[in-house]
Design a protein around this motif. Sequence first.
Motif, PDB file in Angstrom:
ATOM      1  N   ALA A 171       0.817  -1.213   0.000  1.00 11.32           N
ATOM      2  CA  ALA A 171       0.000   0.000   0.000  1.00 11.32           C
ATOM      3  C   ALA A 171       0.848   1.260   0.000  1.00 11.32           C
ATOM      4  CB  ALA A 171      -0.946  -0.001   1.196  1.00 11.32           C
ATOM      5  N   VAL A 172       1.931   1.272   0.766  1.00  9.64           N
ATOM      6  CA  VAL A 172       2.729   2.501   0.844  1.00  9.64           C
ATOM      7  C   VAL A 172       3.417   2.834  -0.471  1.00  9.64           C
ATOM      8  CG1 VAL A 172       3.042   2.356   3.343  1.00  9.64           C
ATOM      9  CG2 VAL A 172       4.786   1.396   1.833  1.00  9.64           C
ATOM     10  N   THR A 173       3.522   1.858  -1.372  1.00  8.82           N
ATOM     11  CA  THR A 173       4.161   2.132  -2.664  1.00  8.82           C
ATOM     12  C   THR A 173       3.245   2.894  -3.614  1.00  8.82           C
ATOM     13  OG1 THR A 173       3.507   0.035  -3.684  1.00  8.82           O
ATOM     14  CG2 THR A 173       5.609   0.070  -2.474  1.00  8.82           C
ATOM     15  N   VAL A 174       1.945   2.939  -3.318  1.00  4.98           N
ATOM     16  CA  VAL A 174       1.011   3.624  -4.214  1.00  4.98           C
ATOM     17  C   VAL A 174       0.317   4.827  -3.577  1.00  4.98           C
ATOM     18  CG1 VAL A 174       0.597   1.620  -5.679  1.00  4.98           C
ATOM     19  CG2 VAL A 174      -0.843   1.991  -3.683  1.00  4.98           C
ATOM     20  N   LEU A 175       0.454   5.012  -2.276  1.00  8.90           N
ATOM     21  CA  LEU A 175      -0.188   6.151  -1.616  1.00  8.90           C
ATOM     22  C   LEU A 175       0.557   7.438  -1.944  1.00  8.90           C
ATOM     23  CD1 LEU A 175      -0.913   4.597   1.885  1.00  8.90           C
ATOM     24  CD2 LEU A 175      -2.539   4.981   0.025  1.00  8.90           C
ATOM     25  N   ASP A 176      -0.188   8.485  -2.235  1.00  4.02           N
ATOM     26  CA  ASP A 176       0.416   9.773  -2.571  1.00  4.02           C
ATOM     27  C   ASP A 176      -0.456  10.882  -2.002  1.00  4.02           C
ATOM     28  OD1 ASP A 176       2.231  11.557  -3.743  1.00  4.02           O
ATOM     29  OD2 ASP A 176       0.951  11.768  -5.515  1.00  4.02           O
ATOM     30  N   PRO A 177       0.040  11.707  -1.105  1.00  6.89           N
ATOM     31  CA  PRO A 177       1.404  11.757  -0.605  1.00  6.89           C
ATOM     32  C   PRO A 177       1.726  10.512   0.212  1.00  6.89           C
ATOM     33  CG  PRO A 177       0.050  13.327   0.602  1.00  6.89           C
ATOM     34  CD  PRO A 177      -0.804  12.743  -0.479  1.00  6.89           C
ATOM     35  N   PRO A 178       3.018  10.186   0.236  1.00  3.47           N
ATOM     36  CA  PRO A 178       3.414   8.915   0.827  1.00  3.47           C
ATOM     37  C   PRO A 178       3.348   8.892   2.350  1.00  3.47           C
ATOM     38  CG  PRO A 178       5.337  10.135   0.117  1.00  3.47           C
ATOM     39  CD  PRO A 178       4.141  10.921  -0.335  1.00  3.47           C
ATOM     40  N   LEU A 179       3.138   7.710   2.863  1.00  5.24           N
ATOM     41  CA  LEU A 179       3.323   7.379   4.270  1.00  5.24           C
ATOM     42  C   LEU A 179       4.383   6.296   4.302  1.00  5.24           C
ATOM     43  CD1 LEU A 179      -0.354   6.847   5.492  1.00  5.24           C
ATOM     44  CD2 LEU A 179       1.183   8.631   6.274  1.00  5.24           C
ATOM     45  N   THR A 180       5.099   6.183   5.407  1.00  7.77           N
ATOM     46  CA  THR A 180       6.023   5.057   5.532  1.00  7.77           C
ATOM     47  C   THR A 180       5.229   3.849   5.998  1.00  7.77           C
ATOM     48  OG1 THR A 180       6.583   5.447   7.845  1.00  7.77           O
ATOM     49  CG2 THR A 180       7.902   6.612   6.170  1.00  7.77           C
ATOM     50  N   GLU A 181       5.809   2.694   5.826  1.00  9.57           N
ATOM     51  CA  GLU A 181       5.145   1.477   6.291  1.00  9.57           C
ATOM     52  C   GLU A 181       4.969   1.520   7.806  1.00  9.57           C
ATOM     53  OE1 GLU A 181       5.582  -3.381   6.242  1.00  9.57           O
ATOM     54  OE2 GLU A 181       6.958  -2.181   5.036  1.00  9.57           O
ATOM     55  N   VAL A 182       5.954   2.046   8.513  1.00  6.66           N
ATOM     56  CA  VAL A 182       5.863   2.148   9.973  1.00  6.66           C
ATOM     57  C   VAL A 182       4.706   3.067  10.372  1.00  6.66           C
ATOM     58  CG1 VAL A 182       7.046   2.981  12.053  1.00  6.66           C
ATOM     59  CG2 VAL A 182       8.292   1.627  10.359  1.00  6.66           C
ATOM     60  N   GLN A 183       4.571   4.214   9.708  1.00  4.12           N
ATOM     61  CA  GLN A 183       3.462   5.121  10.012  1.00  4.12           C
ATOM     62  C   GLN A 183       2.118   4.435   9.783  1.00  4.12           C
ATOM     63  OE1 GLN A 183       4.731   8.184   7.264  1.00  4.12           O
ATOM     64  NE2 GLN A 183       5.051   9.629   8.952  1.00  4.12           N
ATOM     65  N   LEU A 184       1.970   3.804   8.632  1.00  4.36           N
ATOM     66  CA  LEU A 184       0.708   3.150   8.305  1.00  4.36           C
ATOM     67  C   LEU A 184       0.423   2.005   9.270  1.00  4.36           C
ATOM     68  CD1 LEU A 184      -1.720   3.098   6.442  1.00  4.36           C
ATOM     69  CD2 LEU A 184      -0.400   1.670   4.864  1.00  4.36           C
ATOM     70  N   ARG A 185       1.436   1.240   9.615  1.00  7.31           N
ATOM     71  CA  ARG A 185       1.270   0.124  10.546  1.00  7.31           C
ATOM     72  C   ARG A 185       0.802   0.637  11.910  1.00  7.31           C
ATOM     73  NH1 ARG A 185       2.631  -4.549   9.625  1.00  7.31           N
ATOM     74  NH2 ARG A 185       4.164  -4.031   8.037  1.00  7.31           N
TER      75      ARG A 185
END
Length: 72
Positions: A10-24
Amino acid sequence: MDVQFTLAEAVTVLDPPLTEVQLRRIVAALGWRAAGYAHTGRPGHPVARYDWLDLAGLHAALVPYLRTEDTP
């Protein structure tokens, strides 16, 4: 058919980006349960997958609060 993503995907397509840690951390704070699991082919636990519409909706709600390099 629902489309599911791992948080890493998911973080590879979100814009503006979030890091995986933030999303987790956000998903954990909300107490979301995985919609499914993906087997990685390696030893260990399968990777949690979440419905894309849920992740995209969460991201859309967070966009006004995200700071980018252009945001002071």
